[in-house]
Design a protein around this motif. Structure first.
Motif, PDB file in Angstrom:
ATOM      1  N   LYS A 155       0.811  -1.219   0.000  1.00  0.00           N
ATOM      2  CA  LYS A 155       0.000   0.000   0.000  1.00  0.00           C
ATOM      3  C   LYS A 155       0.849   1.275   0.000  1.00  0.00           C
ATOM      4  CE  LYS A 155      -3.933  -2.257   0.452  1.00  0.00           C
ATOM      5  NZ  LYS A 155      -3.448  -3.624   0.680  1.00  0.00           N
ATOM      6  N   LEU A 156       2.107   1.148   0.373  1.00  0.00           N
ATOM      7  CA  LEU A 156       2.986   2.313   0.520  1.00  0.00           C
ATOM      8  C   LEU A 156       4.263   2.104  -0.289  1.00  0.00           C
ATOM      9  CD1 LEU A 156       3.974   4.946   1.968  1.00  0.00           C
ATOM     10  CD2 LEU A 156       4.660   3.483   3.896  1.00  0.00           C
ATOM     11  N   SER A 157       4.616   3.114  -1.100  1.00  0.00           N
ATOM     12  CA  SER A 157       5.850   3.038  -1.880  1.00  0.00           C
ATOM     13  C   SER A 157       6.747   4.226  -1.566  1.00  0.00           C
ATOM     14  CB  SER A 157       5.544   3.013  -3.384  1.00  0.00           C
ATOM     15  OG  SER A 157       4.953   4.224  -3.805  1.00  0.00           O
ATOM     16  N   PHE A 158       8.033   3.956  -1.469  1.00  0.00           N
ATOM     17  CA  PHE A 158       9.045   4.994  -1.269  1.00  0.00           C
ATOM     18  C   PHE A 158       9.958   5.045  -2.489  1.00  0.00           C
ATOM     19  CE2 PHE A 158       8.247   3.927   3.276  1.00  0.00           C
ATOM     20  CZ  PHE A 158       7.940   5.200   3.748  1.00  0.00           C
ATOM     21  N   MET A 159      10.249   6.245  -2.949  1.00  0.00           N
ATOM     22  CA  MET A 159      11.247   6.483  -3.989  1.00  0.00           C
ATOM     23  C   MET A 159      12.248   7.480  -3.428  1.00  0.00           C
ATOM     24  SD  MET A 159      10.734   8.192  -7.802  1.00  0.00           S
ATOM     25  CE  MET A 159      10.058   6.755  -8.611  1.00  0.00           C
ATOM     26  N   THR A 160      13.533   7.235  -3.644  1.00  0.00           N
ATOM     27  CA  THR A 160      14.570   8.106  -3.086  1.00  0.00           C
ATOM     28  C   THR A 160      15.500   8.605  -4.184  1.00  0.00           C
ATOM     29  OG1 THR A 160      14.510   6.806  -1.035  1.00  0.00           O
ATOM     30  CG2 THR A 160      16.370   8.304  -1.335  1.00  0.00           C
ATOM     31  N   LEU A 161      15.780   9.900  -4.171  1.00  0.00           N
ATOM     32  CA  LEU A 161      16.706  10.499  -5.125  1.00  0.00           C
ATOM     33  C   LEU A 161      17.766  11.288  -4.366  1.00  0.00           C
ATOM     34  CD1 LEU A 161      14.182  11.627  -7.848  1.00  0.00           C
ATOM     35  CD2 LEU A 161      16.091  10.075  -8.202  1.00  0.00           C
ATOM     36  N   THR A 162      19.034  11.023  -4.667  1.00  0.00           N
ATOM     37  CA  THR A 162      20.147  11.639  -3.959  1.00  0.00           C
ATOM     38  C   THR A 162      20.910  12.617  -4.855  1.00  0.00           C
ATOM     39  OG1 THR A 162      21.716   9.919  -4.609  1.00  0.00           O
ATOM     40  CG2 THR A 162      20.403   9.523  -2.612  1.00  0.00           C
ATOM     41  N   ARG A 163      21.731  13.413  -4.232  1.00  0.00           N
ATOM     42  CA  ARG A 163      22.586  14.338  -4.991  1.00  0.00           C
ATOM     43  C   ARG A 163      23.509  13.557  -5.928  1.00  0.00           C
ATOM     44  NH1 ARG A 163      23.328  16.670   0.092  1.00  0.00           N
ATOM     45  NH2 ARG A 163      25.469  15.899   0.180  1.00  0.00           N
ATOM     46  N   SER A 164      24.008  12.429  -5.443  1.00  0.00           N
ATOM     47  CA  SER A 164      24.933  11.648  -6.272  1.00  0.00           C
ATOM     48  C   SER A 164      24.255  11.151  -7.548  1.00  0.00           C
ATOM     49  CB  SER A 164      25.487  10.461  -5.472  1.00  0.00           C
ATOM     50  OG  SER A 164      24.455   9.574  -5.097  1.00  0.00           O
ATOM     51  N   ASP A 203      -2.018  -1.378  -6.420  1.00  0.00           N
ATOM     52  CA  ASP A 203      -2.337  -1.485  -4.986  1.00  0.00           C
ATOM     53  C   ASP A 203      -1.737  -0.372  -4.131  1.00  0.00           C
ATOM     54  OD1 ASP A 203      -3.842  -3.811  -5.370  1.00  0.00           O
ATOM     55  OD2 ASP A 203      -2.085  -5.096  -5.099  1.00  0.00           O
ATOM     56  N   VAL A 204      -0.836   0.446  -4.670  1.00  0.00           N
ATOM     57  CA  VAL A 204      -0.245   1.524  -3.874  1.00  0.00           C
ATOM     58  C   VAL A 204      -1.281   2.608  -3.589  1.00  0.00           C
ATOM     59  CG1 VAL A 204       1.387   3.463  -3.949  1.00  0.00           C
ATOM     60  CG2 VAL A 204       2.153   1.161  -4.524  1.00  0.00           C
ATOM     61  N   ARG A 205      -1.431   2.942  -2.315  1.00  0.00           N
ATOM     62  CA  ARG A 205      -2.351   4.004  -1.899  1.00  0.00           C
ATOM     63  C   ARG A 205      -1.605   5.304  -1.613  1.00  0.00           C
ATOM     64  NH1 ARG A 205      -7.120   1.855   0.190  1.00  0.00           N
ATOM     65  NH2 ARG A 205      -7.638  -0.054  -0.939  1.00  0.00           N
ATOM     66  N   LEU A 206      -0.373   5.176  -1.135  1.00  0.00           N
ATOM     67  CA  LEU A 206       0.434   6.347  -0.783  1.00  0.00           C
ATOM     68  C   LEU A 206       1.831   6.200  -1.361  1.00  0.00           C
ATOM     69  CD1 LEU A 206       1.149   8.931   0.830  1.00  0.00           C
ATOM     70  CD2 LEU A 206       1.531   7.469   2.826  1.00  0.00           C
ATOM     71  N   ALA A 207       2.260   7.192  -2.148  1.00  0.00           N
ATOM     72  CA  ALA A 207       3.607   7.216  -2.723  1.00  0.00           C
ATOM     73  C   ALA A 207       4.390   8.368  -2.108  1.00  0.00           C
ATOM     74  CB  ALA A 207       3.541   7.369  -4.239  1.00  0.00           C
ATOM     75  N   VAL A 208       5.653   8.099  -1.790  1.00  0.00           N
ATOM     76  CA  VAL A 208       6.519   9.083  -1.141  1.00  0.00           C
ATOM     77  C   VAL A 208       7.812   9.201  -1.934  1.00  0.00           C
ATOM     78  CG1 VAL A 208       7.730   9.725   0.973  1.00  0.00           C
ATOM     79  CG2 VAL A 208       5.558   8.465   1.113  1.00  0.00           C
ATOM     80  N   LEU A 209       8.162  10.421  -2.310  1.00  0.00           N
ATOM     81  CA  LEU A 209       9.451  10.689  -2.960  1.00  0.00           C
ATOM     82  C   LEU A 209      10.298  11.508  -2.008  1.00  0.00           C
ATOM     83  CD1 LEU A 209      11.517  10.940  -5.267  1.00  0.00           C
ATOM     84  CD2 LEU A 209      10.191  12.845  -6.165  1.00  0.00           C
ATOM     85  N   ILE A 210      11.436  10.976  -1.628  1.00  0.00           N
ATOM     86  CA  ILE A 210      12.367  11.666  -0.736  1.00  0.00           C
ATOM     87  C   ILE A 210      13.544  12.140  -1.568  1.00  0.00           C
ATOM     88  CG2 ILE A 210      13.790  11.499   1.329  1.00  0.00           C
ATOM     89  CD1 ILE A 210      11.993   9.195   2.239  1.00  0.00           C
ATOM     90  N   GLN A 211      13.712  13.453  -1.626  1.00  0.00           N
ATOM     91  CA  GLN A 211      14.735  14.060  -2.481  1.00  0.00           C
ATOM     92  C   GLN A 211      15.773  14.764  -1.630  1.00  0.00           C
ATOM     93  OE1 GLN A 211      13.152  16.940  -5.222  1.00  0.00           O
ATOM     94  NE2 GLN A 211      15.159  17.906  -5.530  1.00  0.00           N
ATOM     95  N   GLU A 212      17.018  14.390  -1.818  1.00  0.00           N
ATOM     96  CA  GLU A 212      18.118  15.018  -1.092  1.00  0.00           C
ATOM     97  C   GLU A 212      18.440  16.369  -1.714  1.00  0.00           C
ATOM     98  OE1 GLU A 212      22.539  13.712   0.579  1.00  0.00           O
ATOM     99  OE2 GLU A 212      21.708  12.744  -1.198  1.00  0.00           O
ATOM    100  N   SER A 213      18.642  17.367  -0.863  1.00  0.00           N
ATOM    101  CA  SER A 213      18.941  18.704  -1.368  1.00  0.00           C
ATOM    102  C   SER A 213      20.374  18.785  -1.840  1.00  0.00           C
ATOM    103  CB  SER A 213      18.705  19.759  -0.277  1.00  0.00           C
ATOM    104  OG  SER A 213      19.622  19.570   0.792  1.00  0.00           O
TER     105      SER A 213
END
Length: 341
Positions: A217-226, A250-260
């Protein structure tokens, strides 16, 4: 609205700003308001702390938007567009209160009601829709350039009329903008038409980072400076990538975490870290998207951010794993039924 129009007509020199990491609504509203006020003989300054995404470079006067400034005593009015709170404009938020009159124009349900005058309509599909109403009420003749800005703001904030915020006004106003000379094909070509090779490589890395939890139900995507450095891309190239994490079955909530960008552990003197611009060194920008079953504006507010029921965001100085733990805990407490097998 009448009080705001009265103030704008009395103004001589207007500061116009929109939120960091601007989207099409933030840029389109900014340029449309600027063009309209100049047509009334006003002096204007357009401001956005972040680089304007290249896909919006076709809009009029984008090259006149400045990304740093100090307070100018000649400014008598500030118009803040598409910002749920004043901190969303970034570093300049600490100086903005020196401007005599602050006008808050927005459509976010989490708007804090800042400023001396407010025009907040959460039923509007976009801030561009509200700006359109103000322009019409001021008696400004809508040129092709103004129309292109309004059309782009509405098109992008409704996801090409696919998102839940799409209303009758979105179609009606865009129809009027096309009648003023806007070519839908040309706008779509700029906004959605082509991607650089670097962006495609970045997308590949982003897709590889996806983590699925809580029974899918929950997905995380991560993007870094590198990742940005490796692909030769810029933060604005990340625009829209969260939708790939959202569209997984089936994903209800998607989260993108982006490094500054920038060096870690700088700028620690600011006490309210969760509200600092996401391009401040050491911060993470977190985007949230929901299928509608989860109100992500509540989740964003928990972290000091804001937005809409299905699209929101916040900034934080916590580590990536810590942010994930807090989001999972919030989901378990607020939507326990989604976490059951």
């Amino acid at each position: 609205m009448e009080t705001i129009i009265h103030q704008l007509k009395l103004s001589h020199n207007v500061f116009i700003g929109s939120h960091i990491n601007p989207d099409g609504d933030a840029v389109g509203s900014l340029t449309a308001m600027a063009l309209s006020l100049v047509s009334l003989g006003k002096k204007i300054t357009m401001y956005n702390q972040s680089p304007i995404p290249a896909v919006y470079s076709f809009l009029p006067w984008v090259d006149r938007i400045i990304n740093q400034t100090d307070i100018k005593k000649e400014w008598d009015t500030a118009v803040i567009l598409d910002c749920g709170n004043i901190e969303r404009i970034g570093r300049f938020a600490s100086q903005i209160h020196a401007i005599p009159t602050i006008i808050n124009i927005d459509h976010h349900v989490t708007n804090t009601g800042f400023g001396n005058l407010q025009y907040i309509d959460t039923s509007a599909c976009s801030t561009a829709e509200i700006v359109y109403r103000i322009i019409k009420k001021m008696g400004v003749s809508i040129t092709k350039d103004i129309a292109a800005s309004i059309y782009t703001g509405i098109l992008t904030d409704t996801g090409s009329f696919r998102f839940a915020n799409t209303n009758r006004a979105a179609f009606s106003i865009c129809d009027k903008m096309v009648a003023k000379g806007v070519n839908p094909y040309d706008v779509a070509k700029y906004v959605y038409g082509t991607y650089s090779l670097g962006r495609m490589k970045l997308l590949n890395l982003a897709l590889d980072s996806i983590e699925i939890v809580k029974n899918g139900k929950l997905s995380f995507m991560t993007l870094t400076r590198s990742m940005l450095e490796e692909t030769g891309t810029q933060p604005e190239d990340i625009d829209g990538m969260i939708n790939y994490a959202k569209r997984i079955e089936d994903v209800r909530l998607a989260v993108l975490i982006q490094e500054s960008q920038g060096q870690e552990n700088q700028g620690q003197e600011n006490q309210d870290r969760s509200l600092i611009a996401s391009d401040e060194p050491g911060l993470l920008h977190v985007s949230l998207r929901s299928d509608g079953s989860i109100d992500v504006s509540d989740l964003a507010s928990f972290f000091g951010g804001g937005g809409h029921q299905q699209a929101a965001g916040f900034c934080s100085d916590m580590a990536v794993d810590e942010i994930k733990r807090h989001i999972i805990k919030w989901l378990e407490q607020s939507n326990p039924e989604l976490c059951r097998c």
